[in-house]
Design an enzyme around this catalytic site. Structure first.
Site: not given
Ligand code: BGC
Length: 748
Positions: A233
């Protein structure tokens, strides 16, 4: 353009520095290219219910404008469709848009379980049930990937809250992980083979998901056979070297080369095997072979129409007294509530889509009933005088045949990044609903919310409630389609609506304290808990009304051997309109040494029927439908015993049931001196032998009496029981007994 996978020998030509560089992003959304080796840069973008391709620069907090794309119904809505076809059509359309926007991986879907209705990100997740989440997630991924781009199923694992999401340790026992929090991931991975899996921010039982070898390698790769890329993530990596060793291939976003240097240093220092680097590089290079070129535009009109059609499949008609719905276009209609003109149709945070257009419900209602009047009712930005707005709304309601109130949560109340603290609607809206209901002949409430809201305090005063969740950019039109009966509602709740926050199973353990959140309710999540402890809810999981009526009958269950079965039922549309019914099959059992939920959803299908039409459907139940996860044995076990197959209207209303007996696994636990006296006595070979030794072979006392006498000591480990009771068994006897106790499966 699609590329073919680079020759594996390319790896031999790369320096360690080049290989390390491939394992983290170039910037926020793209990977590093290696032109000389023919390895391109690819873009990974959010997801999940549309494509968020940032136009320039990068900022994942949604501050930067992204290119226009269709905002399809978010997962909270798709969950309520109970229809993998809905998930698939959304996945395919997103795949087409991803391709058109040059995206190689669309980040989603999220298949985390809704552990608490307070989770700020519940709008992005499907359900409180793992089967429903997994079936929908798998359909989304398979259809998306068939269009070219890859998917990223997220967030693995046990990411069920936003509070402290980057640090909190989700403390979950293994059976609960295996039965509740893993199965949706497992199903998506094994059935739809997503290109990537995104690890979560949180820790799981103390270890960051990003460096949790058990999760990322043992379970994901060894057990489930995942061969794609594990991506972090965004910003989840704490220790790059530990993460790589645990199985995390690609770190996103990039860290300006810092992580790459750490990898190189660790290999040079002998702390990290270069083979680990090579394995991850191979996977990342294979990922870059995914289609990542721009290939044409997408049809925004067609996708908007699709978003409208699918949104109407998702709304749930919770209540419809006096047939308040559908509305007659000739009725005098008062439309009340600012959401009717400023719709809330998606959640806040990384999934925020720059919609190609947005339909307001008021416009769509006026397309049917041009004279519908509008009153604002409350002010979303807090600038209006709620008392005056309420009075004007009540006046409009009194002059109408029916008042339709649009209520819900704004972005201030729920978003990625924080959890809610209450289930309540904003107080001004509750007062508005009550004032309108008191003044109107009929009151219909339409809700827009990403997480469950409480209906208490106003539910009984209104005639109808349509739960619209967040329906995507065409939600306003879809709601009008349902209100006027152009579409017959067919959504079913994918999560329970509790009476009170205090009733929710995670209430005492959410969102945790001192860096830990204890999943104390275990497998008793959502309806599993409410049904087991017989706690009433406002509306149960699986509930949803239609403008027609159905009967379900003729249940037959065929035991197909090897602890599997097939369930057959006939559904009939007994009303006047075409409609869709969801056949829900649950299994209920008390078999086995673990506490089982009162019932668990094990199969479902949505059936579309014309008035008067009947259809017979057959649903298979595999072994897993009857199994529990046995932690000491480290595997799924079907316990011998009775299993009741229940056809339910919803999780708390059984309409037909049949019980079958399963032989189950012929496993007999192995016992040792550490096993309790009770476990010894239950062992088919060692038990009687032990009893004989303890009674000195005295056959004048019935064995049952002897066993009863020993019950008090039954929880004592054998070794200690013998010492405690001063029983000195000859070594040879003890050895013989232990040998019998170790015979395990062979004894069965
Ligand atoms: C989120 C993800 C997301 C990623 C990119 C993170 O903060 O938890 O779900 O895909 O950011 O935006």
């Amino acid at each position: 353009m699609a590329r073919t996978e680079p020759d594996a020998r390319i790896l031999d030509t790369l320096t360690l520095e080049q290989k390390a560089a491939l394992l983290s992003g170039r910037d926020f959304w793209t990977t590093k290219p290696l032109e000389e080796a023919g390895i391109p840069s690819i873009a990974l973008c959010d997801g999940p219910h549309g494509v968020r391709r940032e136009a320039g620069g990068s900022n994942h907090l949604g501050i930067n404008e992204s290119l226009p794309a269709t905002c399809f119904p978010p997962a909270v809505a798709v969950g309520s469709s109970w229809d993998p076809e809905v998930a698939a059509r959304i996945g395919a359309a997103i795949g087409r848009e991803g391709r058109a926007l040059g995206v190689a991986v669309v980040l989603g879907p999220g298949v985390n379980i809704k552990r608490s209705p307070l989770c700020g990100r519940n709008f992005e997740y499907y359900s409180e049930d793992p089967l429903l989440s997994g079936v929908l997630g798998a359909a989304h991924v398979a259809a998306l990937q068939a269009e070219g781009p890859g998917a990223s199923v997220k967030h693995f694992a046990a990411n069920n809250q936003e509070t402290e999401r980057m640090r909190v340790s989700a403390d979950v026992d293994e059976r609960t992980l295996r039965e509740i929090y893993f199965p949706a991931f497992e199903r998506v991975l094994t059935q739809a083979r997503p290109a990537t899996v995104m690890c979560s921010y949180n820790r799981v039982n103390g270890v960051h998901a990003s460096q949790n070898r058990w999760l990322l390698t043992d379970v994901l790769r060894r057990e489930w056979g995942f061969s794609g890329v594990v991506v972090s993530d965004w910003g989840a990596v704490q220790d790059r070297v530990a993460a790589l060793a645990a199985g995390l291939d690609l770190e996103m976003p990039g860290t300006g080369g810092a992580s790459d240097r750490r990898i190189v240093d660790a290999v040079r220092a002998g702390e990290l095997d270069e083979a680990v680097v090579n394995a991850s590089v191979r996977r990342v290079v294979a990922l870059t072979a995914r289609h990542s070129g721009v290939s044409g535009a997408f049809d925004a009109d067609a996708h908007h129409a699709l978003a409208r059609e699918l949104a109407a499949e998702c709304a749930v008609l919770l209540k419809n007294d006096h047939n308040a719905l559908p509305l007659s276009p000739r009725a005098r209609i008062a439309v009340i509530g600012e959401f009717a003109v400023r719709p809330r149709f998606q959640g806040g945070g990384s999934s925020h889509i720059n919609a190609t257009r947005v339909d307001a419900a008021l416009d769509a209602i006026r397309a049917h009933a041009p004279d519908a009047v509008y009153a604002q009712g409350f002010s979303l930005d807090g600038t209006g005088d709620d008392r005056l707005l309420r009075a004007a709304a009540a006046e409009a309601a009194a002059a109408a045949d029916v008042a339709v109130v649009f209520a819900g949560l704004g972005e201030r109340e729920e978003s990625e990044g924080f959890d809610r603290e209450t289930l309540g609607l904003p107080a001004a809206q509750v007062e508005l609903i009550r004032a309108v209901a008191a003044a109107a002949r009929r009151t219909v409430v339409v809700l827009s919310n990403g997480g469950v809201v409480s209906l208490e305090g106003w539910h009984d005063e209104v005639d109808a409630v349509l739960e619209g969740w967040l329906l995507g950019q065409a939600g306003g039109s879809a709601i009008a389609d349902i209100l006027f009966g152009v579409v017959n509602p067919s959504g079913r709740l994918a999560e329970s609506i509790p009476m009170r926050l205090q009733d929710t199973p995670s209430y005492l353990n959410f969102p945790g304290e001192a860096g830990h959140v204890r999943y104390g309710e275990g497998v008793m999540v959502g309806y599993r808990y409410y049904e087991t402890v017989e706690r009433p809810v406002r509306y149960p999981f699986g509930h949803g009304l239609s403008y027609t009526t159905f009967t379900v009958g003729g249940l037959t269950v065929a035991h197909t051997g090897d602890d599997t079965a097939t369930v057959t039922v006939t559904v009939t549309n007994t009303g006047q309109r075409a409609g869709k019914h969801v056949v829900q099959v649950y299994v209920s059992t008390t078999a086995g040494p673990v506490r089982r939920p009162a019932r668990e959803l094990r199969a479902f299908t949505k059936v579309s029927l014309a008035p008067g039409e009947s259809r017979t459907v057959t649903l298979p139940l595999d072994r897993r439908a009857f199994a529990y996860y046995d932690v000491p044995l480290g595997r799924w076990v079907v316990a011998p015993g009775d299993y009741t197959i229940q056809i339910c209207e919803n999780a708390s209303a059984v309409v037909a049931e049949t019980t079958i007996r399963l032989d189950g696994d012929a496993h007999v636990p192995v016992v040792s001196l550490d096993s309790t006296l009770g476990e010894w006595l239950a062992h088919p070979l060692a038990g009687p032998a032990l009893l004989k030794v303890l009674t000195g072979g005295d056959s004048s006392r019935p064995a049952e009496d002897e066993a009863d006498g020993l019950r008090m000591a039954s929880s004592m480990p054998m070794g200690r029981f013998l010492t405690f009771a001063g029983i000195h068994l000859p070594e040879e006897t003890l050895r013989e007994l232990v040998k019998l106790g170790q015979s395990g499966d062979a004894a069965a």
